[in-house]
Motif scaffolding. Sequence first.
Motif, PDB file in Angstrom:
ATOM      1  N   MET A  26     -58.300  76.957  52.143  1.00  0.00           N
ATOM      2  CA  MET A  26     -57.919  75.750  51.409  1.00  0.00           C
ATOM      3  C   MET A  26     -56.909  76.042  50.306  1.00  0.00           C
ATOM      4  O   MET A  26     -56.116  75.170  49.939  1.00  0.00           O
ATOM      5  CB  MET A  26     -59.168  75.088  50.823  1.00  0.00           C
ATOM      6  N   MET A  27     -56.952  77.267  49.738  1.00  0.00           N
ATOM      7  CA  MET A  27     -56.031  77.623  48.640  1.00  0.00           C
ATOM      8  C   MET A  27     -55.372  78.967  48.947  1.00  0.00           C
ATOM      9  O   MET A  27     -55.582  79.956  48.237  1.00  0.00           O
ATOM     10  CB  MET A  27     -56.792  77.683  47.315  1.00  0.00           C
ATOM     11  N   PRO A  28     -54.539  79.035  49.990  1.00  0.00           N
ATOM     12  CA  PRO A  28     -53.965  80.326  50.400  1.00  0.00           C
ATOM     13  C   PRO A  28     -52.915  80.879  49.448  1.00  0.00           C
ATOM     14  O   PRO A  28     -52.621  82.071  49.465  1.00  0.00           O
ATOM     15  CB  PRO A  28     -53.340  80.004  51.763  1.00  0.00           C
ATOM     16  N   SER A  29     -52.357  80.023  48.604  1.00  0.00           N
ATOM     17  CA  SER A  29     -51.242  80.456  47.757  1.00  0.00           C
ATOM     18  C   SER A  29     -51.655  80.728  46.314  1.00  0.00           C
ATOM     19  O   SER A  29     -50.800  80.779  45.425  1.00  0.00           O
ATOM     20  CB  SER A  29     -50.131  79.393  47.785  1.00  0.00           C
ATOM     21  N   LEU A  30     -52.949  80.899  46.079  1.00  0.00           N
ATOM     22  CA  LEU A  30     -53.418  81.164  44.719  1.00  0.00           C
ATOM     23  C   LEU A  30     -53.041  82.591  44.324  1.00  0.00           C
ATOM     24  O   LEU A  30     -53.629  83.564  44.809  1.00  0.00           O
ATOM     25  CB  LEU A  30     -54.935  80.982  44.644  1.00  0.00           C
ATOM     26  N   ASP A  31     -52.055  82.722  43.467  1.00  0.00           N
ATOM     27  CA  ASP A  31     -51.560  84.044  43.071  1.00  0.00           C
ATOM     28  C   ASP A  31     -51.330  84.080  41.569  1.00  0.00           C
ATOM     29  O   ASP A  31     -51.122  83.048  40.913  1.00  0.00           O
ATOM     30  CB  ASP A  31     -50.257  84.381  43.795  1.00  0.00           C
ATOM     31  N   PHE A  32     -51.348  85.287  41.026  1.00  0.00           N
ATOM     32  CA  PHE A  32     -51.115  85.514  39.615  1.00  0.00           C
ATOM     33  C   PHE A  32     -50.084  86.627  39.462  1.00  0.00           C
ATOM     34  O   PHE A  32     -49.955  87.484  40.345  1.00  0.00           O
ATOM     35  CB  PHE A  32     -52.412  85.908  38.908  1.00  0.00           C
ATOM     36  N   PRO A  33     -49.345  86.650  38.353  1.00  0.00           N
ATOM     37  CA  PRO A  33     -48.359  87.712  38.151  1.00  0.00           C
ATOM     38  C   PRO A  33     -48.955  89.112  38.243  1.00  0.00           C
ATOM     39  O   PRO A  33     -48.305  90.036  38.726  1.00  0.00           O
ATOM     40  CB  PRO A  33     -47.828  87.417  36.737  1.00  0.00           C
ATOM     41  N   ASP A  34     -50.214  89.274  37.782  1.00  0.00           N
ATOM     42  CA  ASP A  34     -50.843  90.595  37.844  1.00  0.00           C
ATOM     43  C   ASP A  34     -50.947  91.111  39.272  1.00  0.00           C
ATOM     44  O   ASP A  34     -50.875  92.321  39.510  1.00  0.00           O
ATOM     45  CB  ASP A  34     -52.243  90.547  37.224  1.00  0.00           C
ATOM     46  N   SER A  35     -51.134  90.208  40.240  1.00  0.00           N
ATOM     47  CA  SER A  35     -51.245  90.630  41.635  1.00  0.00           C
ATOM     48  C   SER A  35     -49.971  91.333  42.083  1.00  0.00           C
ATOM     49  O   SER A  35     -50.013  92.374  42.749  1.00  0.00           O
ATOM     50  CB  SER A  35     -51.517  89.422  42.538  1.00  0.00           C
ATOM     51  N   LYS A  36     -48.825  90.762  41.723  1.00  0.00           N
ATOM     52  CA  LYS A  36     -47.541  91.374  42.076  1.00  0.00           C
ATOM     53  C   LYS A  36     -47.363  92.705  41.352  1.00  0.00           C
ATOM     54  O   LYS A  36     -46.760  93.647  41.892  1.00  0.00           O
ATOM     55  CB  LYS A  36     -46.396  90.416  41.739  1.00  0.00           C
ATOM     56  N   SER A  69     -50.186  93.585  51.825  1.00  0.00           N
ATOM     57  CA  SER A  69     -49.842  92.196  51.510  1.00  0.00           C
ATOM     58  C   SER A  69     -50.921  91.562  50.650  1.00  0.00           C
ATOM     59  O   SER A  69     -52.074  91.994  50.652  1.00  0.00           O
ATOM     60  CB  SER A  69     -49.670  91.377  52.787  1.00  0.00           C
ATOM     61  N   SER A  70     -50.550  90.499  49.958  1.00  0.00           N
ATOM     62  CA  SER A  70     -51.511  89.807  49.099  1.00  0.00           C
ATOM     63  C   SER A  70     -52.610  89.145  49.924  1.00  0.00           C
ATOM     64  O   SER A  70     -53.741  89.030  49.475  1.00  0.00           O
ATOM     65  CB  SER A  70     -50.793  88.767  48.239  1.00  0.00           C
ATOM     66  N   VAL A  71     -52.281  88.725  51.151  1.00  0.00           N
ATOM     67  CA  VAL A  71     -53.288  88.074  51.993  1.00  0.00           C
ATOM     68  C   VAL A  71     -54.386  89.061  52.374  1.00  0.00           C
ATOM     69  O   VAL A  71     -55.586  88.759  52.260  1.00  0.00           O
ATOM     70  CB  VAL A  71     -52.638  87.485  53.266  1.00  0.00           C
ATOM     71  N   ILE A 116     -66.110  82.827  43.637  1.00  0.00           N
ATOM     72  CA  ILE A 116     -65.283  82.347  44.752  1.00  0.00           C
ATOM     73  C   ILE A 116     -63.811  82.354  44.343  1.00  0.00           C
ATOM     74  O   ILE A 116     -62.938  82.816  45.087  1.00  0.00           O
ATOM     75  CB  ILE A 116     -65.725  80.934  45.183  1.00  0.00           C
ATOM     76  N   PHE A 117     -63.533  81.853  43.143  1.00  0.00           N
ATOM     77  CA  PHE A 117     -62.156  81.771  42.662  1.00  0.00           C
ATOM     78  C   PHE A 117     -61.508  83.158  42.627  1.00  0.00           C
ATOM     79  O   PHE A 117     -60.405  83.354  43.177  1.00  0.00           O
ATOM     80  CB  PHE A 117     -62.147  81.146  41.264  1.00  0.00           C
ATOM     81  N   TYR A 118     -62.162  84.115  41.997  1.00  0.00           N
ATOM     82  CA  TYR A 118     -61.540  85.431  41.860  1.00  0.00           C
ATOM     83  C   TYR A 118     -61.499  86.193  43.185  1.00  0.00           C
ATOM     84  O   TYR A 118     -60.677  87.099  43.356  1.00  0.00           O
ATOM     85  CB  TYR A 118     -62.259  86.251  40.784  1.00  0.00           C
ATOM     86  N   SER A 119     -62.361  85.826  44.134  1.00  0.00           N
ATOM     87  CA  SER A 119     -62.340  86.508  45.429  1.00  0.00           C
ATOM     88  C   SER A 119     -61.103  86.161  46.236  1.00  0.00           C
ATOM     89  O   SER A 119     -60.730  86.919  47.146  1.00  0.00           O
ATOM     90  CB  SER A 119     -63.593  86.153  46.232  1.00  0.00           C
ATOM     91  N   ILE A 120     -60.458  85.052  45.948  1.00  0.00           N
ATOM     92  CA  ILE A 120     -59.275  84.666  46.715  1.00  0.00           C
ATOM     93  C   ILE A 120     -57.995  84.894  45.907  1.00  0.00           C
ATOM     94  O   ILE A 120     -56.962  84.270  46.152  1.00  0.00           O
ATOM     95  CB  ILE A 120     -59.365  83.205  47.202  1.00  0.00           C
ATOM     96  N   THR A 121     -58.078  85.783  44.944  1.00  0.00           N
ATOM     97  CA  THR A 121     -56.895  86.259  44.224  1.00  0.00           C
ATOM     98  C   THR A 121     -56.690  87.729  44.564  1.00  0.00           C
ATOM     99  O   THR A 121     -57.550  88.368  45.164  1.00  0.00           O
ATOM    100  CB  THR A 121     -57.068  86.120  42.699  1.00  0.00           C
ATOM    101  N   GLY A 122     -55.584  88.270  44.145  1.00  0.00           N
ATOM    102  CA  GLY A 122     -55.339  89.699  44.332  1.00  0.00           C
ATOM    103  C   GLY A 122     -55.684  90.496  43.099  1.00  0.00           C
ATOM    104  O   GLY A 122     -55.186  91.616  42.924  1.00  0.00           O
ATOM    105  N   LEU A 123     -56.541  89.943  42.242  1.00  0.00           N
ATOM    106  CA  LEU A 123     -56.865  90.577  40.964  1.00  0.00           C
ATOM    107  C   LEU A 123     -57.978  91.618  41.118  1.00  0.00           C
ATOM    108  O   LEU A 123     -58.558  91.786  42.190  1.00  0.00           O
ATOM    109  CB  LEU A 123     -57.253  89.508  39.949  1.00  0.00           C
ATOM    110  N   THR A 124     -58.310  92.274  40.026  1.00  0.00           N
ATOM    111  CA  THR A 124     -59.214  93.433  40.060  1.00  0.00           C
ATOM    112  C   THR A 124     -60.690  93.076  39.983  1.00  0.00           C
ATOM    113  O   THR A 124     -61.546  93.937  40.192  1.00  0.00           O
ATOM    114  CB  THR A 124     -58.894  94.373  38.873  1.00  0.00           C
TER     115      THR A 124
END
Length: 387
Positions: A26-36, A69-71, A116-124
């Motif tokens: 549902m939210m595939p594009s949830l990204d943060f600058p830290d992930s990059k 990849s972030s995915v 759930i929110f943090y599980s679909i980010t690329g964060l730590t």
Amino acid sequence: MIFLNKVSIIHIVTVSLFVKLLALYMMPSLDFPDSKTYLTAGYELFNGGQIEINNVMPIHPILAYLFKSSVLLKLLNIIFATVSVFLVYKLVLIIFLEKRYALFAAFISAFYPYFIFYSITGLTESLYIVLILSSFLLLYNKNFLLASIVIVLSILHRPTLDLLAPLLIFTFAFYVHKFNFKTSSLYVLKYLVVYVVLMSPWWYHQYNKYNQFVRLNLGDGIVWYSGNNPMNMSGGGVTGSTKGDDMDMSIFSHIQDPIEKNNAMKQAAFEFIKENPNRFIELAGIKFIRFWRLWPYAPEYEKPLYIVISILSYGMVLLFSIVFLVQYLKQYFRTISPILLLILYLTAVHMILIGSIRYRLPLEPFLIMFASVASLKIYQRFKGNPK
């Protein structure tokens, strides 16, 4: 609660995985600058042999590079977040010796919005929570060697436990498991040996990069200054927000050497604290509120829907955790003392540095454990079956 007699931990873990995969869909594009940042750091390490970014630890960049990849990194985080549900279950079993408590805590963890929110980010956060819960589970099971390894891995992921770890191990050995002082001290000594062995490759990397010994990274100057400077009003370390910036790092832009810049930031923070002790205390209170606040600070998440979700999830967990501590602290104090130590430590650190609900997240599995026990005990008392 009748449904707890009809479900198993396998059911809960499976549903947890499905819910997180659905959230990613549902939210595939949830990204943060830290992930990059982590993806960049991983690329630097594997292609140039050195992480050029100065304020990261190596494990998350390594994972980011390996999964490319972030995915894929988000899918890995979903697995970590699902594993943490099982770890919550196991911890409640070993601490409170009651399967219903464990199942209820796992059930809450499976649907907990912040997890759930943090599980679909690329964060730590997702891996860090797994490492923290694993280390506590191992320490409760008296597996001090493997726990020491996991704790050091958590430091190589995020350095939060670096100062606390020896005291944490001693507390488990001496106070929880009732080993004598000598044996408890030996466990701490063994941890320090593990620490040196596992940290050595990182120290070698840092020495090659800076031509001097750097034990962790150069992120401490940023958090010291961002949390303690004349511009900070919110208690966080925010820049580019519609609410205003908490710092201006451009005043250090003329310093080219990264270690000198890091030291200059710390020195500026220390001078601010020395010259403004009353403001430092005031900011500590603001950071405390920011750390434990009931909904996110970021303007994009200060909307009625998010506020209601946060209050109904974290707010209720916090409330019942307080009920647990008021009603049952004396009964369980020895057993949960390391958890209380972690809560006090992280709260104190972020009252001094910067406050954010993101830094509180590793404590929330433990709050869920406390809240689950308190709420079921209240339910049992209401049903006329106190226990």
